[in-house]
Design an enzyme around this catalytic site. Sequence first.
Site, PDB file in Angstrom:
ATOM      1  N   TYR A 107       0.855  -1.541   0.202  1.00 29.75           N
ATOM      2  CA  TYR A 107      -0.267  -0.121   0.081  1.00 29.75           C
ATOM      3  C   TYR A 107       1.106   1.207  -0.178  1.00 29.75           C
ATOM      4  O   TYR A 107       0.391   2.199  -0.738  1.00 29.75           O
ATOM      5  CB  TYR A 107      -0.853   0.163   1.107  1.00 29.75           C
ATOM      6  N   LYS A 131       1.264   3.906  -3.474  1.00 29.02           N
ATOM      7  CA  LYS A 131       0.718   5.743  -2.176  1.00 29.02           C
ATOM      8  C   LYS A 131       1.804   6.193  -2.716  1.00 29.02           C
ATOM      9  O   LYS A 131       0.941   7.588  -2.896  1.00 29.02           O
ATOM     10  CB  LYS A 131       0.582   5.360  -1.073  1.00 29.02           C
TER      11      LYS A 131
END
Length: 316
Positions: A168, A172
């Site tokens: 993640y 990001k």
Amino acid sequence: MSNSTIDFKGRVAIVTGAGGGLGRQHALALAARGAKVLANDLGGARDGSGASVSAAQAVVDEIEAAGGQAMANGASVTDFEAVQAMVKQAVDAWGRVDILVNNAGILRDKSFAKMELADFKLVVDVHLMGAVNCTKAVWALMNEQKYGRIVMTTSSSGLYGNFGQSNYGAAKLALVGLMQTLSIEGAKNDIRVNCLAPTAATRMTEGLMPQEVLDALKPEAVVPAMLVLAAENAPNRTILCAGAGTFEAAHITLTQGAWLGIGVDTPEQLAARLAEVTSREGEIVPQSGSAQGSNEVGKAMANARKGSSAIRSMAA
């Protein structure tokens, strides 16, 4: 930005991941301020499994009940052809796309040691490539109409790290890199690209924080930052952070550093002067990647001139 009311009358917005949580609030807020909204949501579980357009349709029903205009779409952001069809759906109905909020995402949290590569890749595909697909699908249109506002959803996990979220976090922070370049490339045609780093209690954060903290982190509290980044007077190349009514900005900075040359003992010099190299005094926020090279070459040239001056002085 002035204190005038932010409104989106005559604007068309696409919000991905709009079936719940932040995406739902984004879609409702844009519609409430006059935008026509295409609410996209695959309708899957938090880990990305399953699919149903019902979540997006529920948001559309809510917007229409309040007197707004909206359409539902169930495309997966990982499917470029489906994303192109989604954009065509908006253009066929409303003639243009002014705003894209890349909000769709999933979680597959585990420590890196325990994480399967398939789970790493899937999260990157949804967050990073999903945003790439959606942005690519509107990019030519926004260039042609000489107007566009694109909001990438980054995260503190990408900006600063978070245990169990290597997949993640990598995706990001990659979105920040995407934003940095697209904001430069789109500027000539008034396409402004920014990042939003939200802290909010959504389906994706359930079980990760105490309930009293989740109660304070209402998704609605993040929406003002999105509205500013999507507005006509939006900034360009900005990372806004938002949560619980507090708003901050994050920056990718460059320190002044130190010229050490390329001698045999440069590694030892660098180790000895690392605190000087990493000192944040006088740091800058570069306007493009060339700033690093300019700083490095500038210091090298200045040192070379000093060396030449010293030689001339000794000769004299």
